[in-house]
Design an enzyme around this catalytic site. Structure first.
Site, short mmCIF file in Angstrom:
data_model
loop_
_atom_site.label_atom_id
_atom_site.label_comp_id
_atom_site.label_asym_id
_atom_site.label_seq_id
_atom_site.Cartn_x
_atom_site.Cartn_y
_atom_site.Cartn_z
N ARG A 165 -40.56 67.97 100.18
CA ARG A 165 -40.68 69.33 99.61
C ARG A 165 -41.96 70.05 100.08
NH1 ARG A 165 -36.13 68.19 98.32
NH2 ARG A 165 -35.07 68.83 96.41
N SER A 239 -34.76 72.33 90.43
CA SER A 239 -35.83 71.44 89.97
C SER A 239 -37.11 72.23 89.78
CB SER A 239 -36.10 70.35 91.01
OG SER A 239 -34.94 69.60 91.24
N GLU A 335 -42.70 72.75 91.32
CA GLU A 335 -42.15 72.91 92.67
C GLU A 335 -42.09 74.35 93.17
OE1 GLU A 335 -38.62 73.20 95.21
OE2 GLU A 335 -38.02 71.62 93.83
N1 EPU Z 1 -33.22 61.12 85.58
C1 EPU Z 1 -33.35 60.86 84.25
N2 EPU Z 1 -33.36 61.89 83.37
C2 EPU Z 1 -33.24 63.16 83.76
C3 EPU Z 1 -33.10 63.45 85.12
C4 EPU Z 1 -33.09 62.42 86.03
O1 EPU Z 1 -33.46 59.73 83.82
O2 EPU Z 1 -33.25 64.04 82.89
C5 EPU Z 1 -33.27 60.03 86.56
C6 EPU Z 1 -31.96 59.34 86.76
O3 EPU Z 1 -32.24 57.98 86.60
C7 EPU Z 1 -31.57 59.62 88.20
C8 EPU Z 1 -32.90 59.95 88.83
O4 EPU Z 1 -33.69 60.51 87.79
O5 EPU Z 1 -31.00 58.49 88.77
C9 EPU Z 1 -32.83 60.95 89.94
O6 EPU Z 1 -32.07 62.06 89.52
P1 EPU Z 1 -31.17 62.86 90.59
O7 EPU Z 1 -30.60 61.97 91.59
O8 EPU Z 1 -30.27 63.74 89.82
O9 EPU Z 1 -32.17 63.76 91.37
P2 EPU Z 1 -33.47 64.53 90.92
O10 EPU Z 1 -34.62 63.67 91.21
O11 EPU Z 1 -33.26 65.06 89.55
C10 EPU Z 1 -33.67 65.63 93.30
C11 EPU Z 1 -34.01 66.96 93.88
C12 EPU Z 1 -32.85 67.93 93.67
C13 EPU Z 1 -31.63 67.35 94.38
C14 EPU Z 1 -31.34 65.96 93.79
C15 EPU Z 1 -30.23 65.25 94.51
C16 EPU Z 1 -36.41 67.23 93.75
C17 EPU Z 1 -37.56 67.89 93.06
N3 EPU Z 1 -35.20 67.49 93.26
O12 EPU Z 1 -33.47 65.79 91.90
O13 EPU Z 1 -33.18 69.15 94.28
O14 EPU Z 1 -30.51 68.18 94.22
O15 EPU Z 1 -32.52 65.13 93.93
O16 EPU Z 1 -30.64 64.86 95.78
O17 EPU Z 1 -36.62 66.52 94.73
C18 EPU Z 1 -34.23 71.25 93.80
O18 EPU Z 1 -35.16 70.91 94.53
O19 EPU Z 1 -34.22 72.38 93.24
C19 EPU Z 1 -33.13 70.32 93.56
C20 EPU Z 1 -32.17 70.61 92.71
#
Ligand code: EPU
Length: 339
Positions: A165, A239, A335
């Site tokens: 990012r 995010s 972010e």
């Molecule tokens: N999780 C929780 N609680 C929550 C949210 C997430 O426990 O409320 C845990 C879960 O265990 C899950 C892990 O976090 O397995 C990761 O969650 P997820 O795979 O949904 O991805 P994320 O970390 O929430 C990132 C990106 C998103 C992107 C997704 C999928 C960043 C800041 N965000 O989110 O990007 O769509 O991965 O690849 O890196 C964005 O940047 O605006 C964005 C939406």
């Protein structure tokens, strides 16, 4: 060039808050972008380039300068060989429309970045990524107007210094370049497993064993629509925080206190910890602070439910950051950029 005055930034950012832009104009060619920049410079006004406004937060004081809305179109195949196709895309193109076109051409490389709001020119700024792909993996080069040297320059991938990012466009060289087009090289191979965990789980659950670009795109769209609020209905910037990055020694401590903590090995002695999990474990999931709701399906996302302005968002953000720091001793970071 048509220049509008006193334009509410809340109408041009998906978080839907903040003050007015003193001046705003739209540009549809690289030359128009340069003319707009020179015009502002002649009046000593700061300039901010706005794409879809989906990763930008406007402050209450507004912007005492010129906002240039990037609308440069373009989608041109500039090279095509046995294994790959290289496409030059105008900075003002809608990102998801670009993804769809490349998927329809059966090209791989950005299909997992489906349904991300925003423009093509904004993608390199924050090194947009999702479900195991990021723009840094496919971007060959980009063309930008260098406001320091008053020239168009071609920046190769390495020059953008991409990391998670992050790029020079929002760190060391912030404000210097106006990106007018990006050139991406996509593969003619089918998408290859193993896929990013959440995507793989979805594919397994739906008994999907054939992987085309279209199948991956549709799967990602389905996952995202279920987990991320539609900014047209519920104002948000995706995010709101970056995932946390910790060193291995910090992780040892964290694991001792929080054995369930999820982590992703970055392969360089550092580990990514999902900030959504940290916020959820801090007891904030689904809560509303100062009119800002911590999304009940993903705590990484903040929704502007009834904030009276930027101040409310900043207060909510700071309380979330404090709560996570108090519980985990981890400093999480916002972010989206701020105007
Ligand atoms: N999780 C929780 N609680 C929550 C949210 C997430 O426990 O409320 C845990 C879960 O265990 C899950 C892990 O976090 O397995 C990761 O969650 P997820 O795979 O949904 O991805 P994320 O970390 O929430 C990132 C990106 C998103 C992107 C997704 C999928 C960043 C800041 N965000 O989110 O990007 O769509 O991965 O690849 O890196 C964005 O940047 O605006 C964005 C939406």
């Amino acid at each position: 060039m048509e220049i509008h005055t006193n334009i509410p930034l809340k109408n041009f950012t998906t978080m839907k808050l903040g003050g007015n832009a003193r001046f705003m104009t739209e540009v549809r060619t690289p030359e128009e972008a340069v003319a707009a920049f020179r015009n502002a410079k002649a009046q000593s006004l700061p300039v901010f380039i706005l794409g879809g406004g989906s990763n930008v937060i406007a402050q209450d004081a507004g912007f005492n300068g010129l906002i240039i809305r990037m609308r440069i179109p373009g989608f041109e195949v500039i090279n095509d060989d046995l294994n790959s196709t290289t496409i030059k895309v105008g900075a003002g193109e809608d990102w998801d429309a670009v993804v769809k076109r490349t998927v329809d051409m059966r090209l791989s490389g950005i299909e997992a970045m489906s349904a991300i709001p925003g423009t093509a020119g904004a993608a390199p700024v924050q090194n947009v990524g999702a479900y195991g792909q990021e723009i840094a993996d496919v971007l060959e080069s980009l063309i930008a107007y260098d406001t320091q040297t008053d020239n168009f320059v071609t920046l190769l991938n390495e020059a953008c210094e991409f990391s998670y990012r992050q790029s020079i466009f929002r760190s060391s060289q912030i404000g210097r370049y106006i990106i007018v087009s990006i050139t991406i090289k996509l593969s003619k191979n089918l998408p290859q497993p193993p896929f990013y965990e959440a995507l793989q789980t979805y594919l397994d659950q739906h008994d999907v064993h054939i992987f085309t670009q279209e199948i991956i795109r549709n799967a990602v769209i389905d996952i995202r629509t279920n987990k991320l609020p539609d900014p047209k209905l519920l104002p948000n910037t995706g995010s709101f925080f970056k995932n946390a990055i910790v060193e291995d020694w910090q992780l040892t401590d964290l694991k001792a206190n929080f054995p369930d903590i999820p982590t992703y090995d970055m392969g360089d002695g550092r580990f990514k910890v999902p900030t959504g999990w940290l916020i959820e474990q801090s007891g904030l999931k689904g809560k509303v602070l100062h009119g800002i709701k911590i999304h009940d399906k993903n705590s990484l996302v903040l929704i502007n439910q009834s904030a009276s302005g930027y101040r409310d968002l900043a207060n909510a953000r700071d309380e979330i950051i404090d709560a996570v720091r108090n519980k985990f001793k981890i400093q999480i970071e916002q972010e989206p950029l701020e105007i």
